[in-house]
Design a protein around this motif. Structure first.
Motif, PDB file in Angstrom:
ATOM      1  N   LEU A  13      -0.685  10.008   3.940  1.00  0.00           N
ATOM      2  CA  LEU A  13       0.508   9.212   4.228  1.00  0.00           C
ATOM      3  C   LEU A  13       0.694   8.025   3.296  1.00  0.00           C
ATOM      4  CD1 LEU A  13      -0.020   9.063   8.104  1.00  0.00           C
ATOM      5  CD2 LEU A  13       1.482  10.625   6.834  1.00  0.00           C
ATOM      6  N   MET A  43      -6.682   6.188  -8.278  1.00  0.00           N
ATOM      7  CA  MET A  43      -6.588   6.073  -9.744  1.00  0.00           C
ATOM      8  C   MET A  43      -6.214   4.643 -10.122  1.00  0.00           C
ATOM      9  SD  MET A  43      -4.822   9.708 -10.575  1.00  0.00           S
ATOM     10  CE  MET A  43      -3.746   9.732  -9.176  1.00  0.00           C
ATOM     11  N   GLY A  86      -7.551  -3.547  10.837  1.00  0.00           N
ATOM     12  CA  GLY A  86      -7.506  -2.345   9.998  1.00  0.00           C
ATOM     13  C   GLY A  86      -8.659  -2.310   9.002  1.00  0.00           C
ATOM     14  N   GLY A 128      -1.578   1.244  -3.419  1.00  0.00           N
ATOM     15  CA  GLY A 128      -2.397   0.121  -2.934  1.00  0.00           C
ATOM     16  C   GLY A 128      -3.874   0.184  -3.228  1.00  0.00           C
ATOM     17  N   PHE A 129      -4.388   1.327  -3.703  1.00  0.00           N
ATOM     18  CA  PHE A 129      -5.842   1.370  -3.876  1.00  0.00           C
ATOM     19  C   PHE A 129      -6.287   0.478  -5.040  1.00  0.00           C
ATOM     20  CE2 PHE A 129      -9.778   2.724  -5.710  1.00  0.00           C
ATOM     21  CZ  PHE A 129     -10.612   2.667  -4.608  1.00  0.00           C
ATOM     22  N   ALA A 130      -5.711   0.721  -6.210  1.00  0.00           N
ATOM     23  CA  ALA A 130      -6.193   0.027  -7.418  1.00  0.00           C
ATOM     24  C   ALA A 130      -6.153  -1.495  -7.272  1.00  0.00           C
ATOM     25  CB  ALA A 130      -5.401   0.495  -8.632  1.00  0.00           C
ATOM     26  N   VAL A 184      -8.954   0.106   2.770  1.00  0.00           N
ATOM     27  CA  VAL A 184      -9.470  -0.639   1.620  1.00  0.00           C
ATOM     28  C   VAL A 184      -8.958  -2.084   1.620  1.00  0.00           C
ATOM     29  CG1 VAL A 184      -7.666   0.113  -0.022  1.00  0.00           C
ATOM     30  CG2 VAL A 184      -9.971  -0.470  -0.844  1.00  0.00           C
ATOM     31  N   HIS A 185      -7.740  -2.317   2.144  1.00  0.00           N
ATOM     32  CA  HIS A 185      -7.229  -3.698   2.142  1.00  0.00           C
ATOM     33  C   HIS A 185      -7.934  -4.571   3.171  1.00  0.00           C
ATOM     34  CE1 HIS A 185      -4.216  -3.868  -1.006  1.00  0.00           C
ATOM     35  NE2 HIS A 185      -4.165  -2.558  -0.822  1.00  0.00           N
ATOM     36  N   VAL A 202      -6.546  -2.485  18.402  1.00  0.00           N
ATOM     37  CA  VAL A 202      -5.712  -3.642  18.753  1.00  0.00           C
ATOM     38  C   VAL A 202      -4.547  -3.142  19.598  1.00  0.00           C
ATOM     39  CG1 VAL A 202      -4.175  -5.419  17.813  1.00  0.00           C
ATOM     40  CG2 VAL A 202      -6.387  -4.942  16.709  1.00  0.00           C
ATOM     41  N   PRO A 220      -5.401   6.728   5.526  1.00  0.00           N
ATOM     42  CA  PRO A 220      -5.044   7.303   4.226  1.00  0.00           C
ATOM     43  C   PRO A 220      -5.942   6.858   3.072  1.00  0.00           C
ATOM     44  CG  PRO A 220      -3.070   6.650   5.406  1.00  0.00           C
ATOM     45  CD  PRO A 220      -4.232   6.187   6.240  1.00  0.00           C
ATOM     46  N   THR A 221      -6.572   5.695   3.181  1.00  0.00           N
ATOM     47  CA  THR A 221      -7.442   5.234   2.091  1.00  0.00           C
ATOM     48  C   THR A 221      -8.412   6.316   1.638  1.00  0.00           C
ATOM     49  OG1 THR A 221      -7.334   2.858   2.557  1.00  0.00           O
ATOM     50  CG2 THR A 221      -9.374   3.665   1.579  1.00  0.00           C
ATOM     51  N   SER A 254      -7.078   8.851  -0.788  1.00  0.00           N
ATOM     52  CA  SER A 254      -6.369   8.316  -1.954  1.00  0.00           C
ATOM     53  C   SER A 254      -6.825   8.984  -3.250  1.00  0.00           C
ATOM     54  CB  SER A 254      -6.647   6.812  -2.034  1.00  0.00           C
ATOM     55  OG  SER A 254      -5.983   6.260  -3.141  1.00  0.00           O
ATOM     56  N   GLY A 255      -5.890   9.091  -4.196  1.00  0.00           N
ATOM     57  CA  GLY A 255      -6.250   9.515  -5.546  1.00  0.00           C
ATOM     58  C   GLY A 255      -7.142   8.458  -6.196  1.00  0.00           C
ATOM     59  N   GLU A 272     -11.288  -2.071  13.639  1.00  0.00           N
ATOM     60  CA  GLU A 272     -10.841  -0.762  13.151  1.00  0.00           C
ATOM     61  C   GLU A 272     -10.852   0.207  14.341  1.00  0.00           C
ATOM     62  OE1 GLU A 272      -9.518   1.053  10.539  1.00  0.00           O
ATOM     63  OE2 GLU A 272      -9.750   2.630  12.026  1.00  0.00           O
ATOM     64  N   LYS A 273      -9.712   0.851  14.584  1.00  0.00           N
ATOM     65  CA  LYS A 273      -9.619   1.673  15.800  1.00  0.00           C
ATOM     66  C   LYS A 273     -10.479   2.929  15.730  1.00  0.00           C
ATOM     67  CE  LYS A 273      -5.366   4.027  14.459  1.00  0.00           C
ATOM     68  NZ  LYS A 273      -4.076   4.542  14.854  1.00  0.00           N
TER      69      LYS A 273
HETATM   70  C1  LIG Z   1      -2.610  11.035  -1.269  1.00  0.00           C
HETATM   71  C2  LIG Z   1      -2.619   9.611  -1.724  1.00  0.00           C
HETATM   72  C3  LIG Z   1      -2.919   9.307  -3.055  1.00  0.00           C
HETATM   73  C4  LIG Z   1      -2.929   7.980  -3.472  1.00  0.00           C
HETATM   74  N1  LIG Z   1      -3.268   7.693  -4.760  1.00  0.00           N
HETATM   75  C5  LIG Z   1      -3.356   6.392  -5.163  1.00  0.00           C
HETATM   76  C6  LIG Z   1      -3.801   6.093  -6.474  1.00  0.00           C
HETATM   77  O1  LIG Z   1      -4.109   6.978  -7.252  1.00  0.00           O
HETATM   78  N2  LIG Z   1      -3.888   4.778  -6.840  1.00  0.00           N
HETATM   79  C7  LIG Z   1      -3.538   3.763  -5.976  1.00  0.00           C
HETATM   80  O2  LIG Z   1      -3.608   2.586  -6.359  1.00  0.00           O
HETATM   81  N3  LIG Z   1      -3.115   4.030  -4.715  1.00  0.00           N
HETATM   82  C8  LIG Z   1      -3.029   5.321  -4.289  1.00  0.00           C
HETATM   83  N4  LIG Z   1      -2.632   5.617  -3.026  1.00  0.00           N
HETATM   84  C9  LIG Z   1      -2.262   4.508  -2.119  1.00  0.00           C
HETATM   85  C10 LIG Z   1      -3.480   3.847  -1.505  1.00  0.00           C
HETATM   86  O3  LIG Z   1      -4.472   4.792  -1.198  1.00  0.00           O
HETATM   87  C11 LIG Z   1      -3.058   3.090  -0.231  1.00  0.00           C
HETATM   88  O4  LIG Z   1      -2.012   2.178  -0.595  1.00  0.00           O
HETATM   89  C12 LIG Z   1      -4.202   2.307   0.374  1.00  0.00           C
HETATM   90  O5  LIG Z   1      -5.338   3.125   0.571  1.00  0.00           O
HETATM   91  C13 LIG Z   1      -3.756   1.730   1.720  1.00  0.00           C
HETATM   92  O6  LIG Z   1      -4.854   1.062   2.278  1.00  0.00           O
HETATM   93  P1  LIG Z   1      -4.687   0.163   3.568  1.00  0.00           P
HETATM   94  O7  LIG Z   1      -5.995  -0.493   3.799  1.00  0.00           O
HETATM   95  O8  LIG Z   1      -3.485  -0.702   3.414  1.00  0.00           O
HETATM   96  O9  LIG Z   1      -4.291   1.163   4.742  1.00  0.00           O
HETATM   97  P2  LIG Z   1      -5.009   2.389   5.526  1.00  0.00           P
HETATM   98  O10 LIG Z   1      -5.885   3.188   4.678  1.00  0.00           O
HETATM   99  O11 LIG Z   1      -3.854   3.068   6.207  1.00  0.00           O
HETATM  100  O12 LIG Z   1      -5.886   1.652   6.604  1.00  0.00           O
HETATM  101  C14 LIG Z   1      -5.345   1.084   7.774  1.00  0.00           C
HETATM  102  C15 LIG Z   1      -6.390   1.146   8.856  1.00  0.00           C
HETATM  103  O13 LIG Z   1      -5.896   0.457  10.008  1.00  0.00           O
HETATM  104  C16 LIG Z   1      -6.411   1.102  11.141  1.00  0.00           C
HETATM  105  N5  LIG Z   1      -5.579   0.763  12.301  1.00  0.00           N
HETATM  106  C17 LIG Z   1      -4.289   1.122  12.503  1.00  0.00           C
HETATM  107  N6  LIG Z   1      -3.842   0.656  13.693  1.00  0.00           N
HETATM  108  C18 LIG Z   1      -4.882  -0.023  14.253  1.00  0.00           C
HETATM  109  C19 LIG Z   1      -5.042  -0.699  15.486  1.00  0.00           C
HETATM  110  N7  LIG Z   1      -4.052  -0.788  16.396  1.00  0.00           N
HETATM  111  N8  LIG Z   1      -6.241  -1.297  15.747  1.00  0.00           N
HETATM  112  C20 LIG Z   1      -7.266  -1.219  14.843  1.00  0.00           C
HETATM  113  N9  LIG Z   1      -7.162  -0.551  13.665  1.00  0.00           N
HETATM  114  C21 LIG Z   1      -5.980   0.031  13.370  1.00  0.00           C
HETATM  115  C22 LIG Z   1      -6.335   2.582  10.766  1.00  0.00           C
HETATM  116  O14 LIG Z   1      -7.192   3.380  11.556  1.00  0.00           O
HETATM  117  C23 LIG Z   1      -6.722   2.559   9.289  1.00  0.00           C
HETATM  118  O15 LIG Z   1      -8.107   2.818   9.087  1.00  0.00           O
HETATM  119  C24 LIG Z   1      -2.604   6.922  -2.569  1.00  0.00           C
HETATM  120  C25 LIG Z   1      -2.319   7.227  -1.224  1.00  0.00           C
HETATM  121  C26 LIG Z   1      -2.336   8.546  -0.802  1.00  0.00           C
HETATM  122  C27 LIG Z   1      -2.025   8.846   0.626  1.00  0.00           C
END
Ligand SMILES: Cc1cc2nc3c(=O)[nH]c(=O)nc-3n(C[C@H](O)[C@H](O)[C@H](O)COP(=O)(O)OP(=O)(O)OC[C@H]3O[C@@H](n4cnc5c(N)ncnc54)[C@H](O)[C@@H]3O)c2cc1C
Length: 387
Positions: free
Chosen positions: A311, A50, A11, A341-343, A14-15, A173, A43-44, A47-48, A35-36
């Motif tokens: 999402l 913030m 994935g 999860g962003f911050a 941001v994480h 994956v 959703p990253t 993200s807001g 990354e697919k």
């Molecule tokens: C509208 C909105 C506003 C937000 N505002 C805030 C905020 O203000 N402050 C804050 O701290 N957090 C905020 N968040 C939360 C934060 O943005 C998320 O928690 C964080 O971005 C999640 O990141 P991630 O890397 O875990 O997941 P994701 O961004 O979901 O990344 C996962 C990645 O995995 C990839 N993937 C999935 N399946 C596979 C596979 N089989 N093979 C290869 N790759 C795959 C996907 O394509 C994707 O790119 C907000 C979220 C949203 C939706």
């Protein structure tokens, strides 16, 4: 085609990007991020983004404070510019009750992060376009702000690459091979990668990745609508994020001409991350504009620029799932961030990388282990998601 890696990160949100960066800096051998689609395609990017050190659990506060220091020194630590705008985060409230303000100020104080109480008059001076009632107060977190979530993630991935990680975009994956209770390989649509360690950073798809390893994660995907408005001439983009606990809406600048806004809290709807309506229902946009209009007259006349629905990957207690997963050796998770999860992500990647290489983490992530330790309670007031 078979290749090998010490660690496979699944994935490129941001994480995943933060973890790959910190692993590569730690020089742990061959790290591959899969990354697919493309980096920050999930959703990253919506993200807001913030950042404010106000939570009910010390782990979050410590992570956000450590991430804030990273954002402040981004060019030196990561390289480039994450679009960090540090104009403060302002919570407007009519009570200092921890549940009502969405966090425990004592934890912020203990972490050494500044905050300041503002009277109604001071609020009016700081936010001249706002209307404030006599009983309302502000809590200003001057080190708070927001970043550009897309740039943040791309720059973490680029820096990981510069430090030797392999970033493979457009690779999905499809399975995780387990032998004798241990991870032995990650299968993709373009070949097998032999590895003994895979980290699930797949956000809204992380329950599917976990299922490939025979692990059930209770993650549900919930829609989070955001609306965009043309900035009224009488309002400025300079100033803190306006997080209005009374009307349960937030407003922040997005570039010079646009504000983004959303309601706090969660929709009850559960959706499929591969097949959901990513538009904003007209009723939702109308309700949001009404909420904003209670606070800012000028926004009642601001043209709507539409919006999007993204999402949240929600766990039942609102806490993420981070660390090694019991019973499947070599399968780790960093997912289920439940709208928050962003911050923390820049700092989570660092502590998780330290755990993976067997050194003591800067910040103990034990609170987020899976299965949970007995003393973890539901995140206080999940209504504060997305604030
Ligand atoms: C509208 C909105 C506003 C937000 N505002 C805030 C905020 O203000 N402050 C804050 O701290 N957090 C905020 N968040 C939360 C934060 O943005 C998320 O928690 C964080 O971005 C999640 O990141 P991630 O890397 O875990 O997941 P994701 O961004 O979901 O990344 C996962 C990645 O995995 C990839 N993937 C999935 N399946 C596979 C596979 N089989 N093979 C290869 N790759 C795959 C996907 O394509 C994707 O790119 C907000 C979220 C949203 C939706």
């Amino acid at each position: 085609m078979t290749s090998t890696a010490e660690i496979v990160v699944i994935g490129g949100g941001v994480h995943g990007a933060s973890l790959a960066f910190h692993l590569a800096v730690a020089d742990v051998g061959h790290v591959v991020l899969l990354e697919k689609q493309h980096i920050a395609s999930g959703p990253t990017a919506q993200s807001g983004a913030m950042i404010r050190a106000l939570f009910n659990t010390r782990t979050y506060v410590d992570l956000v404070v450590a991430s804030t220091r990273m954002f402040e020194n981004w060019d030196a630590i990561v390289g480039g510019n994450a679009g960090f705008v540090q104009q403060g985060f302002l919570r407007i409230t009519n009570t200092l009750d921890a549940a009502a303000i969405g966090g425990d100020l004592e934890l912020t104080r203990k972490a050494g992060e500044p905050f300041q109480m503002l009277t109604t008059e001071e609020l009016s001076q700081l936010v001249p376009a706002g209307k404030f009632q006599e009983e309302e107060i502000g809590i200003l977190f001057p080190t708070g702000g927001y970043a550009d979530p897309f740039r943040t993630t791309v720059e973490l991935a680029d820096a990981a690459r510069r430090h030797g990680a392999e970033i493979r975009e457009g690779v999905q994956v499809t399975d995780i091979r387990i032998d004798g209770g241990c991870v032995t390989a990650v299968e993709t649509d373009s070949g097998t990668i032999a590895t003994s360690l895979a980290v699930n950073c797949a956000g809204s798809w992380s329950d599917r990745i976990a299922a490939m390893a025979g692990v059930q994660l209770p993650i549900l995907i919930q829609p989070a609508p955001t609306c965009l408005f043309r900035r009224p001439d009488s309002m400025t983009t300079i100033g803190p994020i306006l997080s209005d606990g009374v009307n349960q809406v937030y407003l922040r600048a997005m570039g010079d001409a646009v504000y983004r806004a959303a309601h706090f809290g969660l929709s009850a709807e559960i959706v499929d991350p591969d097949n959901f309506d990513d538009t904003v229902p007209a009723g939702q946009a109308r309700m949001l504009k009404e909420g904003l209009g209670n606070r800012y007259d000028a926004l009642q006349r601001a043209p709507s620029l539409g919006g999007f629905t993204a999402l949240y990957d929600m766990t039942p207690d609102g806490h993420p799932i981070v660390g090694p997963i019991e019973n499947v050796k070599g399968f780790w998770c960093d997912c289920g961030w439940s709208g928050n999860g962003f911050a923390p992500a820049p700092a989570v990647g660092r502590s998780l990388a330290q755990m993976i290489i067997g050194s003591a983490p800067d910040i103990d992530l034990g609170h987020f282990c899976w299965p949970r330790s007995a003393d973890v309670s539901r995140r206080v007031n999940c209504d504060w998601i997305h604030d």
